[in-house]
Design a protein around this motif. Structure first.
Motif, PDB file in Angstrom:
ATOM      1  N   ALA A  51       0.890  -1.149   0.000  1.00 30.49           N
ATOM      2  CA  ALA A  51       0.000   0.000   0.000  1.00 30.49           C
ATOM      3  C   ALA A  51       0.940   1.214   0.000  1.00 30.49           C
ATOM      4  O   ALA A  51       1.940   1.211  -0.688  1.00 30.49           O
ATOM      5  CB  ALA A  51      -0.880  -0.040   1.236  1.00 30.49           C
ATOM      6  N   ILE A  52       0.670   2.253   0.741  1.00 26.74           N
ATOM      7  CA  ILE A  52       1.629   3.340   0.858  1.00 26.74           C
ATOM      8  C   ILE A  52       2.725   2.904   1.831  1.00 26.74           C
ATOM      9  O   ILE A  52       2.513   2.056   2.687  1.00 26.74           O
ATOM     10  CB  ILE A  52       0.961   4.641   1.349  1.00 26.74           C
TER      11      ILE A  52
ATOM     12  N   TRP B 252     -11.563  -3.078   4.303  1.00 29.33           N
ATOM     13  CA  TRP B 252     -10.245  -3.507   3.882  1.00 29.33           C
ATOM     14  C   TRP B 252      -9.623  -2.550   2.878  1.00 29.33           C
ATOM     15  O   TRP B 252      -8.405  -2.306   2.912  1.00 29.33           O
ATOM     16  CB  TRP B 252     -10.317  -4.918   3.308  1.00 29.33           C
ATOM     17  N   ARG B 253     -10.413  -2.006   1.988  1.00 36.58           N
ATOM     18  CA  ARG B 253      -9.858  -1.069   1.009  1.00 36.58           C
ATOM     19  C   ARG B 253      -9.392   0.223   1.671  1.00 36.58           C
ATOM     20  O   ARG B 253      -8.369   0.802   1.291  1.00 36.58           O
ATOM     21  CB  ARG B 253     -10.877  -0.808  -0.096  1.00 36.58           C
ATOM     22  N   GLU B 254     -10.126   0.670   2.662  1.00 36.52           N
ATOM     23  CA  GLU B 254      -9.695   1.856   3.410  1.00 36.52           C
ATOM     24  C   GLU B 254      -8.398   1.583   4.157  1.00 36.52           C
ATOM     25  O   GLU B 254      -7.490   2.424   4.188  1.00 36.52           O
ATOM     26  CB  GLU B 254     -10.794   2.269   4.395  1.00 36.52           C
TER      27      GLU B 254
ATOM     28  N   TRP C 285     -10.576 -13.359   5.466  1.00 35.85           N
ATOM     29  CA  TRP C 285      -9.762 -13.882   4.361  1.00 35.85           C
ATOM     30  C   TRP C 285     -10.251 -13.329   3.028  1.00 35.85           C
ATOM     31  O   TRP C 285      -9.463 -12.837   2.214  1.00 35.85           O
ATOM     32  CB  TRP C 285      -9.818 -15.406   4.382  1.00 35.85           C
ATOM     33  N   ALA C 286     -11.568 -13.394   2.820  1.00 34.71           N
ATOM     34  CA  ALA C 286     -12.148 -12.913   1.567  1.00 34.71           C
ATOM     35  C   ALA C 286     -11.987 -11.402   1.436  1.00 34.71           C
ATOM     36  O   ALA C 286     -11.686 -10.890   0.345  1.00 34.71           O
ATOM     37  CB  ALA C 286     -13.622 -13.298   1.495  1.00 34.71           C
ATOM     38  N   GLY C 287     -12.164 -10.675   2.534  1.00 35.37           N
ATOM     39  CA  GLY C 287     -12.054  -9.221   2.483  1.00 35.37           C
ATOM     40  C   GLY C 287     -10.659  -8.760   2.137  1.00 35.37           C
ATOM     41  O   GLY C 287     -10.471  -7.859   1.305  1.00 35.37           O
ATOM     42  N   ALA C 288      -9.657  -9.360   2.776  1.00 34.83           N
ATOM     43  CA  ALA C 288      -8.274  -8.988   2.488  1.00 34.83           C
ATOM     44  C   ALA C 288      -7.892  -9.350   1.060  1.00 34.83           C
ATOM     45  O   ALA C 288      -7.255  -8.565   0.344  1.00 34.83           O
ATOM     46  CB  ALA C 288      -7.342  -9.677   3.477  1.00 34.83           C
TER      47      ALA C 288
END
Length: 274
Positions: free
Chosen positions: A48-49, A86-88, A116-119
């Motif tokens: 990510a950053i 998760w996206r945030e 697991w699915a979210g990540a």
């Protein structure tokens, strides 16, 4: 299958990207990384950053080197973290996550499948961890983990979490160090055969001192140290991940969360993942 080679990361490599913009390089970790192949090419940045600055509900006053000197940060979660955006989290600097999957030989974390699915869907590199229970055999526990954690080409190596469980109501057993190291090796061997990669060992300061688990040569360690740099707290022991707080504040996650850093820079991170 590509041949894996081991090398010890030099201080120059650790600082190659970290040194840009005047930032001081983190202290060289006492760690070796497994990378592939001998002449790897970085085709994408699995981050990510970099150098995120997360909050902390119970901050520690770090010394000369602190977690913000490392570019790659991530979290570990279990059922205690709910409704994660998760996206945030990824947008704000979460590059990886270790997710609690199993405990003992019959417990599945109720949030594992959703986490697991979210990540995965958010593009965060993810691995699962197993909390070891000293009143069941390593074979039984490895079989339970394998039953519940899928093979995933985008996952990181999984984790064997070995620490004393002072609050267990069903198991007061505290095996000696030799038994613990033997059982850990058995568990790691079984998972390595199934998933094709050797898991990491997570442990704590007291467990490390009591059991000599650090004497397991060639293993990679994820070390908890919330009041000092692991190079000092663990007397120069090898480490690949450092859990530096259990009270972190991360956008997209309600309440406190564990936060971790990877031992190397961005280039080393991509090498390690590949």
């Amino acid at each position: 299958m590509q041949t894996l080679v081991k090398f010890t990361l030099a201080a120059a490599l650790l600082g190659a990207l970290a040194g840009c913009g005047g930032r001081k390089a983190p202290p060289p970790p006492a760690a070796s990384f497994t990378t592939a192949p001998a002449q790897p090419q970085v085709t994408s940045l699995n981050t990510a950053i970099t150098y995120p600055k997360f909050g902390d509900n119970d901050p520690h006053e770090w010394g000369h080197f602190d977690p913000t000197d490392y570019p790659i940060h991530g979290i570990d979660v279990s059922r205690w973290q709910t409704d994660i955006d998760w996206r945030e989290a990824r947008r704000n600097g979460v590059s990886f996550v270790f997710i609690k999957a199993t405990e003992g030989g019959d417990h599945l974390d109720p949030s594992f499948i959703d986490h697991w699915a979210g990540a995965r869907d958010a593009g965060i590199r993810h691995g699962a961890y197993h909390f070891y229970y000293f009143c069941r055999s390593p074979e039984e526990q490895a079989a339970w983990f394998i039953r519940n954690v899928p093979r995933d080409n985008n996952s990181m190596p999984h984790v064997l979490d070995m620490e004393w469980n002072h609050h267990s109501k069903t198991c007061r057993l505290r095996p000696d160090g030799a038994t613990i190291r033997k059982n850990a090796d058995t568990f790691l061997d079984i998972l390595q055969r199934h998933y094709g990669r050797r898991p990491i060992i997570y442990t704590t300061v007291d467990f490390y001192a009591d059991t000599g688990i650090g004497n397991m040569r060639g293993e990679r360690f994820w070390l908890r140290s919330v009041a000092g740099h692991p190079n000092e707290v663990y007397d120069g022991a090898p480490w690949t991940f450092w859990q530096y707080t259990g009270t972190g504040v991360v956008p997209g996650i309600k309440g406190g969360v564990d936060i971790n850093v990877f031992a190397g820079d961005v280039l080393a991170w991509n090498y390690w993942l590949n």
